[in-house]
Design a protein around this motif. Sequence first.
Motif, PDB file in Angstrom:
ATOM      1  N   TYR A 239      -0.317   5.383  -5.440  1.00 46.70           N
ATOM      2  CA  TYR A 239       0.055   3.725  -5.255  1.00 46.70           C
ATOM      3  C   TYR A 239       1.372   3.221  -5.018  1.00 46.70           C
ATOM      4  O   TYR A 239       1.906   2.598  -4.405  1.00 46.70           O
ATOM      5  CB  TYR A 239      -0.497   3.274  -6.654  1.00 46.70           C
ATOM      6  CG  TYR A 239      -0.097   1.617  -6.584  1.00 46.70           C
ATOM      7  CD1 TYR A 239      -1.016   0.884  -6.073  1.00 46.70           C
ATOM      8  CD2 TYR A 239       0.965   1.094  -7.286  1.00 46.70           C
ATOM      9  CE1 TYR A 239      -0.879  -0.665  -6.025  1.00 46.70           C
ATOM     10  CE2 TYR A 239       1.333  -0.404  -7.019  1.00 46.70           C
ATOM     11  CZ  TYR A 239       0.347  -1.134  -6.636  1.00 46.70           C
ATOM     12  OH  TYR A 239       0.610  -2.497  -6.518  1.00 46.70           O
ATOM     13  N   PHE A 240       2.339   4.316  -5.724  1.00 53.23           N
ATOM     14  CA  PHE A 240       3.893   3.979  -5.398  1.00 53.23           C
ATOM     15  C   PHE A 240       3.987   4.070  -4.062  1.00 53.23           C
ATOM     16  O   PHE A 240       4.785   3.378  -3.412  1.00 53.23           O
ATOM     17  CB  PHE A 240       4.619   5.132  -6.036  1.00 53.23           C
ATOM     18  CG  PHE A 240       6.212   4.979  -6.026  1.00 53.23           C
ATOM     19  CD1 PHE A 240       6.813   4.336  -6.900  1.00 53.23           C
ATOM     20  CD2 PHE A 240       6.657   5.604  -5.001  1.00 53.23           C
ATOM     21  CE1 PHE A 240       8.164   4.152  -6.869  1.00 53.23           C
ATOM     22  CE2 PHE A 240       7.954   5.591  -4.728  1.00 53.23           C
ATOM     23  CZ  PHE A 240       8.689   5.001  -5.785  1.00 53.23           C
ATOM     24  N   SER A 241       3.450   5.150  -3.063  1.00 51.94           N
ATOM     25  CA  SER A 241       3.848   5.405  -1.952  1.00 51.94           C
ATOM     26  C   SER A 241       3.099   4.370  -1.046  1.00 51.94           C
ATOM     27  O   SER A 241       3.752   3.495  -0.172  1.00 51.94           O
ATOM     28  CB  SER A 241       3.002   6.709  -1.321  1.00 51.94           C
ATOM     29  OG  SER A 241       3.764   7.699  -2.129  1.00 51.94           O
ATOM     30  N   SER A 242       1.851   3.943  -1.474  1.00 54.51           N
ATOM     31  CA  SER A 242       1.156   2.817  -0.708  1.00 54.51           C
ATOM     32  C   SER A 242       1.922   1.370  -0.726  1.00 54.51           C
ATOM     33  O   SER A 242       2.222   0.609   0.163  1.00 54.51           O
ATOM     34  CB  SER A 242      -0.253   2.454  -1.222  1.00 54.51           C
ATOM     35  OG  SER A 242      -0.639   1.394  -0.553  1.00 54.51           O
ATOM     36  N   ARG A 243       2.386   1.117  -1.964  1.00 55.83           N
ATOM     37  CA  ARG A 243       3.335  -0.227  -2.156  1.00 55.83           C
ATOM     38  C   ARG A 243       4.493  -0.269  -1.345  1.00 55.83           C
ATOM     39  O   ARG A 243       4.982  -1.127  -0.715  1.00 55.83           O
ATOM     40  CB  ARG A 243       3.549  -0.158  -3.673  1.00 55.83           C
ATOM     41  CG  ARG A 243       4.272  -1.534  -4.175  1.00 55.83           C
ATOM     42  CD  ARG A 243       3.533  -2.692  -3.810  1.00 55.83           C
ATOM     43  NE  ARG A 243       4.145  -4.023  -4.208  1.00 55.83           N
ATOM     44  CZ  ARG A 243       4.927  -4.692  -3.386  1.00 55.83           C
ATOM     45  NH1 ARG A 243       4.959  -4.185  -1.984  1.00 55.83           N
ATOM     46  NH2 ARG A 243       5.574  -5.738  -3.614  1.00 55.83           N
TER      47      ARG A 243
END
Length: 672
Positions: A239-243
């Motif tokens: 999620y960190f990467s997607s955000r």
Amino acid sequence: MASTTRPNPGTAVPRIAVLISCYTAERLDLLVTGIEAARGQLRADDELIVVVDHNPDLLAALRDRYPSGVTIEANTHSRGLSGARNTGVGIATAEIVAFLDDDAALRPGALDAARCAFTDPTVVAVGGAVHAAWESGSAPTWFPDEFGWVVGCDYRGLAADGAEIRNPIGAAMAVRRAELVKIGGFSDRLGRVGTVPAGCEETLMGIELRRRFPSSRIVRTTAFAVDHVVPDSRATLRYFSSRCRHEGRSKAVLSDMVGADAGLSAERSFVVRTLSSGVLRYLRQSVTGGGLAALGRILVLVFGLVLTATSTAAGAARLRLTRRTSPEAPATTPLAAHEAAVREDELVTVVVPTVGRDSLIATANAVLAQDHPNIELIVVDNRPHRGGVRQMVAGIEDPRLRVIDQPVPGVSAARNIGHQSAAGRIVAFTDDDALPDRDWVSGIVRTFRADPVGAIGLVTGRVLGTDATTREQEWFEEAKVFDKGPTATVWAMRPHESSPELGDFGARGPFFPYTAGECGSGNNMAFRSSALESIGGFDERLGTGTPTRGGEDLDSFRATLLRGWSIAYNPDAVVRHYHRDNMADLREQSYGYGTGMAASLAKFVLSGHAIPILARFPRGLHMLFSPNSAKNVDFPSDWPLQLRALEAWGYVTGPILFVRSHLAGRRTGANR
């Protein structure tokens, strides 16, 4: 530390509308918690509005749960957080709108803290404190404090309580409703849609608020606080990467809309100060007991920075490539795509500059007699030292009429101060020697409402003569100097989605868009306020009352088109003009047309754009002087030769007069 904000003595405490947007039943329990927390802090005259984003089942469930006390409505705008918020703003009536996420709950005293902040009239928006409530009890050990924004919460490096900020965090922010409406609300080109973690709509809002209201402030008030639930699904590197990727792409779109300087100013400071100090801090922790966890935070911090930056660069490159490879695509997404739709009863401000002509009374009465239900009239006295204008209109008892002074001579300066004083999102201009038809304003509003994509920044209309009593007036009407004909037309640098009501895209003259005379005239034009602001208003070196004698309308049309807006001509929005009834005035007017057009072109050439003008010069000369050109074909056969000669002499002297006007402006500080 709690905010120490206190109400200003003697200042009324404003009403608040709490607005919560939601889209999924999976967070219903969190939504109910947020609703109940808000209800516990509302005053009797406050409002609580929940907007459901295109989820009929959730809408029905909420209406069953809250049959009264909470306004539950469906998103009537485009799908996504921005559209849902714009729907709620349209429903609210309170002075302040407080925006909350559906997974955030107000802390005790939060609404009162926001309410107190707005007792300062300079505060246009407030950003609260967003405390992360991790589902697991704490953040992952690898999660750097500087990246709290990834989960929509506070982060290390935020401004202190009471400090000015560029924009708030969307989970806890409050804005003056009237000012938010004036900037067009939230952009649906930005912001989260469902589970897609995009953003930057609050950043654009903050930038536009400061642009539109430069003396206003956006402040951080930490006592206006929420607990924002962060589920375990967001406590992952995935999620960190997607955000980070979506944030980078959103930054590219934002920079495309407002420019990199405005769009990335806070981010540059964040990288230089906060992230660099964060690396040093975690390095110290790694040798003082933090161990591998501190080193992990360094790696994630650097990874997040690089991923966000590369996503921004890739997004910007994609936008540039789209323009190069798709010649039919507009230069940018329509600039008003982020604004709330123009309403049928939209407030329209009509600005009439004047030097006290006798015809002013008739003009003012014609404006106030419009069939559109929501107008204000601003009469700008451009010779206030005489004091005559207020005396002239003293007999008009209508609260919609205001007179303001502009001692700086020139119609451009008068129009600019009128625009700056306008309350409407649409600002219409006519002159004190013109009579608008009763349905003039409603015709303008219809044209803006017919725009399906938010591309139209300016509407012009037909200008016909009043009853002609002299041959000079007949000449002017037959020559169609002002009259652009009976056909609705759109002008744009590139074609875009339109509607039949707006008409076809217009034929371009040889100087298009650099003179843009085919688009209309200054005595019948109406701008989106945001469009006029985006071009810097009218150039006060041009126009009646300056050495150049004209050209300010042509200059504004050109700037509007080159900025990326479109211009729509509505022949049903009619203004009737008192044509000059004697030869002396007609000679003066003809000369002024020449000087104004030439001065407008001289400005463009002197600003470093000589090549496109010179390339069009041969065809332009044919247009100006050939009796068979589109410009001259309608001139009556007995049109006096001396009028043609005076106009031609104006083309020669116009550049000289522009330089003179520019130098005069430098001495007085009036140049924009």
